[in-house]
Design a protein around this motif. Structure first.
Motif, short mmCIF file in Angstrom:
data_model
loop_
_atom_site.label_atom_id
_atom_site.label_comp_id
_atom_site.label_asym_id
_atom_site.label_seq_id
_atom_site.Cartn_x
_atom_site.Cartn_y
_atom_site.Cartn_z
N HIS A 135 0.83 -1.20 0.00
CA HIS A 135 0.00 0.00 0.00
C HIS A 135 0.86 1.26 0.00
N VAL A 136 0.46 2.24 -0.79
CA VAL A 136 1.11 3.54 -0.78
C VAL A 136 0.53 4.40 0.35
N VAL A 137 -0.78 4.28 0.56
CA VAL A 137 -1.48 4.99 1.62
C VAL A 137 -2.28 3.99 2.44
N GLN A 138 -2.18 4.09 3.75
CA GLN A 138 -2.98 3.25 4.64
C GLN A 138 -3.89 4.15 5.47
N GLU A 139 -5.09 3.62 5.78
CA GLU A 139 -6.08 4.39 6.50
C GLU A 139 -6.39 3.76 7.86
N VAL A 140 -6.61 4.60 8.83
CA VAL A 140 -7.08 4.18 10.15
C VAL A 140 -8.46 4.80 10.34
N LYS A 141 -9.43 3.96 10.65
CA LYS A 141 -10.80 4.43 10.85
C LYS A 141 -11.10 4.55 12.35
N LEU A 142 -11.70 5.67 12.73
CA LEU A 142 -12.12 5.92 14.10
C LEU A 142 -13.57 6.38 14.09
N LEU A 143 -14.27 6.18 15.21
CA LEU A 143 -15.66 6.58 15.33
C LEU A 143 -15.79 7.65 16.41
N ALA A 144 -16.33 8.79 16.02
CA ALA A 144 -16.57 9.88 16.97
C ALA A 144 -18.06 9.96 17.25
N LYS A 145 -18.44 9.84 18.51
CA LYS A 145 -19.84 9.99 18.86
C LYS A 145 -20.28 11.42 18.53
N LYS A 146 -21.44 11.53 17.89
CA LYS A 146 -21.92 12.86 17.51
C LYS A 146 -22.05 13.78 18.71
N GLU A 147 -22.45 13.21 19.85
CA GLU A 147 -22.65 14.03 21.05
C GLU A 147 -21.33 14.54 21.61
N ASP A 148 -20.20 13.95 21.17
CA ASP A 148 -18.89 14.35 21.69
C ASP A 148 -18.16 15.33 20.78
N ARG A 149 -18.73 15.70 19.63
CA ARG A 149 -17.97 16.49 18.67
C ARG A 149 -17.55 17.86 19.23
N GLN A 150 -18.41 18.50 19.99
CA GLN A 150 -18.05 19.82 20.55
C GLN A 150 -16.88 19.69 21.52
N ALA A 151 -16.91 18.66 22.36
CA ALA A 151 -15.81 18.47 23.30
C ALA A 151 -14.51 18.11 22.57
N LEU A 152 -14.61 17.34 21.50
CA LEU A 152 -13.43 17.00 20.71
C LEU A 152 -12.83 18.25 20.08
N ASP A 153 -13.68 19.11 19.53
CA ASP A 153 -13.20 20.35 18.90
C ASP A 153 -12.51 21.24 19.93
N SER A 154 -13.07 21.30 21.13
CA SER A 154 -12.46 22.13 22.17
C SER A 154 -11.08 21.61 22.56
N ALA A 155 -10.96 20.29 22.66
CA ALA A 155 -9.67 19.70 23.02
C ALA A 155 -8.63 19.93 21.93
#
Length: 350
Positions: free
Chosen positions: A170-190
């Motif tokens: 592979h030239v590019v490899q991907e890592v998939k993560l799941l962000a809970k919609k209810e946590d997006r504001q807290a993630l953005d703040s961090a």
């Protein structure tokens, strides 16, 4: 869109390596041949009101187009895999002429929209996705510890790869993560806090997402991931981290929440099991894959983990040859039942 890995010279081996068939349930004996023969095949002819010839399909080279046209004019011969006794007085052979079923949106849901169109049923693509995930969870719940670990390993390989390895393929490899919609504001703040401390934005996002989001690395997280259709009703958003051998390439934060989980080999097998029928992915490779015309189209079988009670259905992929792997978009094939002919007269014997 989808994940599919294959090698045209060793189709069966590659498929097993990409997504091993896991017998989560005890295989049942094949049904009586009459059960297959009684299927209303005429219905499948009538479901494709927009089926066109292969000359209308974009993105095909001439060698691909000629081979695919033979599938439509001569057909493919399918034999029920449970009928291996050549002395049987009632062998079950069916011939299908395969035509292109039209375009479907490349929105991440194409495995399910293409399957719905290929099957011709009343169920919609969202329901197909949900039934696929339910089938996975039911079968996973009855699996042994050893089998669950094997499935977990396959999921980690696809969605949480070891970034120290795999760069020869592979030239590019991907890592998939799941962000809970209810946590997006807290993630953005961090993330913003790290940026204010002087960290580059993408590096800050990678750090926070890897620390606080759900990695897709086992059966429960795969079920959460595969449930995501890119709709507002999804519980989580998909975050994609892309890497090259040199390090982080990009962060897809999917802020609008439109990204859907691409169908993979595990999902196809679950879909086959749910409907008790084989699913063949027909791949057409062009000159970039360095294959001749006779080998530019091949069939990747996905069998259900239990009995087969209905004829197969078929999906289409235009393959990419730059790394010897599959493409990332499914399209429907319409299987028109045809008069039974000798094996020598059909284009392909499955």
């Amino acid at each position: 869109m989808g994940k599919l890995l294959c090698d045209s010279t060793t189709v069966a081996e590659s498929f097993q390596a990409s997504s091993p068939t896991v017998p989560w349930r005890d295989p049942k004996s094949a049904p009586p041949l009459e059960a297959i023969e009684a299927v209303d095949l005429v219905h499948q002819t009538n479901i494709a009101t927009t089926t066109g010839g292969w000359e209308d399909v974009l993105g095909l080279e001439e060698q691909q187009r000629r081979h695919l046209q033979r599938l439509q004019t001569k057909g493919v011969l399918w034999k029920h895999p449970g009928n291996d006794d050549s002395s049987s007085s009632k062998p079950t052979f069916l011939v299908f002429r395969l035509s292109h079923g039209g375009d479907v949106s490349a929105d991440g849901n194409c495995l399910f929209t293409a399957s719905q169109k290929a099957m011709g049923g009343d169920i919609d693509a969202r329901d197909l996705r949900n039934r696929t995930v339910r089938r996975f969870l039911e079968d996973f719940g009855s699996a042994s510890f050893e089998l669950r670990e094997g499935i977990n390993d396959a999921i980690r390989h696809m969605y949480s790869p070891d970034l120290r390895n795999g760069w020869g393929i592979h030239v590019v490899q991907e890592v998939k993560l799941l962000a809970k919609k209810e946590d997006r504001q807290a993630l953005d703040s961090a993330i913003d806090e790290l940026v204010h401390l002087g960290m580059q934005r993408e590096m800050a996002a990678e750090s926070i997402y890897k620390e606080r989001c759900i990695p897709v690395n086992d059966c429960p997280s795969w079920a959460k991931y595969m449930s995501i259709s890119g709709s507002p009703d999804d519980a989580c958003d998909i975050i994609t981290l892309q890497y090259t051998e040199e390090g982080l390439l990009s962060v897809d934060e999917n802020r609008e929440g439109h990204a859907a989980a691409f169908g993979d080999d595990i999902a196809i097998e679950c879909l086959a099991t749910e409907f008790k029928r084989e699913i063949y992915v027909v791949q057409a490779h062009g000159s970039d894959a360095m294959v001749d015309e006779e080998n530019c189209v091949f069939f990747l079988p996905h069998r259900p983990r239990s009995e087969i009670v209905e004829p197969p259905f078929f999906l289409f992929m235009k393959g990419t040859g730059w790394c010897g792997a599959g493409a990332d978009h499914y399209e429907p094939l319409i299987a028109h039942p045809s008069a039974l002919v000798s094996q020598e007269k059909v284009a392909v014997v499955l």
